[in-house]
Design an enzyme around this catalytic site. Structure first.
Site, PDB file in Angstrom:
ATOM      1  N   SER A 127     -62.566 -10.846 -72.133  1.00 39.30           N
ATOM      2  CA  SER A 127     -61.540 -11.425 -71.980  1.00 39.30           C
ATOM      3  C   SER A 127     -61.242 -12.427 -73.160  1.00 39.30           C
ATOM      4  O   SER A 127     -62.235 -12.791 -74.021  1.00 39.30           O
ATOM      5  CB  SER A 127     -61.590 -12.183 -70.531  1.00 39.30           C
ATOM      6  OG  SER A 127     -60.724 -13.664 -70.944  1.00 39.30           O
ATOM      7  N   TYR A 152     -67.072 -18.484 -65.384  1.00 45.37           N
ATOM      8  CA  TYR A 152     -66.607 -17.080 -65.156  1.00 45.37           C
ATOM      9  C   TYR A 152     -66.448 -16.409 -66.582  1.00 45.37           C
ATOM     10  O   TYR A 152     -66.787 -15.553 -67.132  1.00 45.37           O
ATOM     11  CB  TYR A 152     -65.197 -16.891 -64.604  1.00 45.37           C
ATOM     12  CG  TYR A 152     -64.495 -15.834 -64.860  1.00 45.37           C
ATOM     13  CD1 TYR A 152     -64.906 -14.433 -64.720  1.00 45.37           C
ATOM     14  CD2 TYR A 152     -63.395 -15.686 -65.714  1.00 45.37           C
ATOM     15  CE1 TYR A 152     -64.274 -13.357 -65.034  1.00 45.37           C
ATOM     16  CE2 TYR A 152     -62.873 -14.742 -66.453  1.00 45.37           C
ATOM     17  CZ  TYR A 152     -63.135 -13.384 -66.059  1.00 45.37           C
ATOM     18  OH  TYR A 152     -62.285 -12.474 -66.427  1.00 45.37           O
ATOM     19  N   LYS A 156     -68.189 -13.527 -69.500  1.00 49.66           N
ATOM     20  CA  LYS A 156     -67.815 -12.458 -70.441  1.00 49.66           C
ATOM     21  C   LYS A 156     -68.658 -12.626 -71.797  1.00 49.66           C
ATOM     22  O   LYS A 156     -68.944 -11.712 -72.558  1.00 49.66           O
ATOM     23  CB  LYS A 156     -66.460 -12.874 -70.462  1.00 49.66           C
ATOM     24  CG  LYS A 156     -65.674 -12.397 -69.218  1.00 49.66           C
ATOM     25  CD  LYS A 156     -65.947 -10.905 -68.882  1.00 49.66           C
ATOM     26  CE  LYS A 156     -65.409 -10.569 -67.360  1.00 49.66           C
ATOM     27  NZ  LYS A 156     -65.784  -9.510 -66.937  1.00 49.66           N
TER      28      LYS A 156
END
Ligand code: NAD
Ligand code: WQD
Length: 340
Positions: A127, A152, A156
């Site tokens: 992302s 979150y 990544k």
């Protein structure tokens, strides 16, 4: 014989669109998902578009034993696309341990399974969040990554680091990380799209649900950013164009065209649109009037985020073709259909 690929998280939003593109390119698709954020009916939707219902395994990929057994019976796969993850930014701030547990254990179990059973090619869903709060644009793959603003996002960034380390240590293993910008839109058939649970956090489903009368009004977070109209700018990418990038990336790995064992590509259009641009496109393509008002900025939001996509264009030969109007129109068609 068809090339077999494994898609984890393949009943989810991006995974299901990607399954369609792989099936259309002649691959045999095996989906593994625990349906924690998706529905089994997606398999029939994929069949309605492609004529093929993918094989499905309901497995929680944080379960090491079950994951290993799954890999043993699918060791003939030529590659794996890892979509499975929790993805809600705000929820991850409240439940960091669940996010680290789920997203990182999935990745570790997948890498261990691939390593043990000789599956060599991995595509990882990353992302733009790994760029943190950036200082200059457009962002290219060499732009500095920073600590993401949410747990979150950090899964990544850590995920990419784990894959990079493993790709250095392993002779045959190769991986490509695709850093998505803002995926929106739905399949043109109207049979696949995003199905957020509860109140959507993201802009596009909030717009479509407001237009349908499921929400009173859209709050635009901030109108005094230093952008052309004061609202924040993002690089929206149609989910079908995004899905096609996975096919090209896996083919690059299979044909061994990579320059390094771990490569990274930004996946966006390279065009920044403001929140008001998205609303204007939505109102134009759907002939709906959207109820909205301005509110204060959302904590953690960056004013501007858009990609340099020249690496994906040159090396993957990937060119996004669908426009912002295609994105807003298809999102609306999907929202109407799934609520009808
Ligand atoms: P999604 O929630 O629709 O799909 C993820 C799928 O993973 C779901 O079907 C869910 O049931 C499954 N899953 C979660 N935990 C699992 C587990 N322990 N075992 C098995 N399956 C599990 O999300 P999406 O929007 O399709 O995103 C796909 C990937 O792309 C994710 O990794 C996400 O972080 C990443 N990504 C998404 C966006 C976005 O805006 N949608 C942007 C950048 C990156
Ligand atoms: C877009 C713009 C909001 C809702 C998130 C994640 C990112 C990635 C993609 C996974 C922003 C504005 C939104 C609303 C608004 N996901 N907005 N009112 O925040 O750019 O990115 O999804 O990796 O990690 O952070 O996407 O769709 O939430 O917001 O004004 O009700 O719309 O402020 O400018 P975002 P978004």
């Amino acid at each position: 014989m068809k090339n077999k690929i494994i898609i984890t998280g393949g009943t989810g939003y991006i995974g299901s669109h990607t399954a369609v593109e792989f099936i259309n390119e002649g691959f045999e698709v095996i989906i593994v998902d625990n349906l924690s954020n998706s529905d089994i009916s997606v398999l029939d939707s994929i069949k309605s578009i492609t004529g093929v219902k993918p094989t499905f395994e309901n497995i929680d990929l944080t379960d090491k034993n079950k994951t290993s057994i799954f890999f043993e019976s699918n060791k003939d796969a030529v590659g794996l696309i890892n979509f499975a993850a929790f993805k809600a930014v705000g929820e991850s701030v409240k439940m960091p341990l669940q996010y680290y547990h789920n997203n990182l254990n999935i990745l570790l179990n997948v890498l261990e399974g691939m390593n043990r059973f000789g599956i060599r090619n991995l595509i990882f869903s990353s992302s733009a969040t790994v760029y943190g709060l950036p200082d200059c644009f457009p962002l290219n793959e060499n732009s500095t990554t920073k600590r993401p603003t949410s747990p979150y996002g950090n899964t990544k960034k850590i995920g990419e680091e784990i894959i990079e380390d493993f790709s250095k240590a392993s002779i045959n293993f190769k991986a490509i990380s695709l850093r998505y910008f803002n995926p929106i839109g739905a399949h043109s058939s109207g049979n696949l799209g995003e199905t957020p649970t509860g109140i959507p956090n993201n802009l596009m489903p909030f717009i479509t649900q407001t237009a349908l009368g499921l929400r009173d009004e859209l709050k635009i977070f901030g109108n005094d950013y230093k952008t052309k109209d004061g609202t924040a700018v993002r690089d929206y990418i149609h989910v079908v164009d995004l899905a096609k990038a996975h096919v090209l990336a896996l083919q690059r790995l299979i044909r061994n065209e990579v320059l390094e064992n771990f490569e990274i590509f930004n996946i966006g259009t390279g065009i920044g649109y403001s929140v008001l641009d998205v609303i204007a496109s939505f109102e134009k393509t759907t002939k709906q009037k959207l109820n909205y008002s301005f509110a204060s900025k959302r904590e953690g939001d960056v004013p501007i985020l858009y990609a340099s996509t020249s690496k994906a264009k040159e090396e993957l030969n990937w060119n996004p073709i669908l426009t912002l109007d295609d994105m807003t129109e298809s999102s609306w068609e999907w929202e109407k259909k799934r609520n009808s």
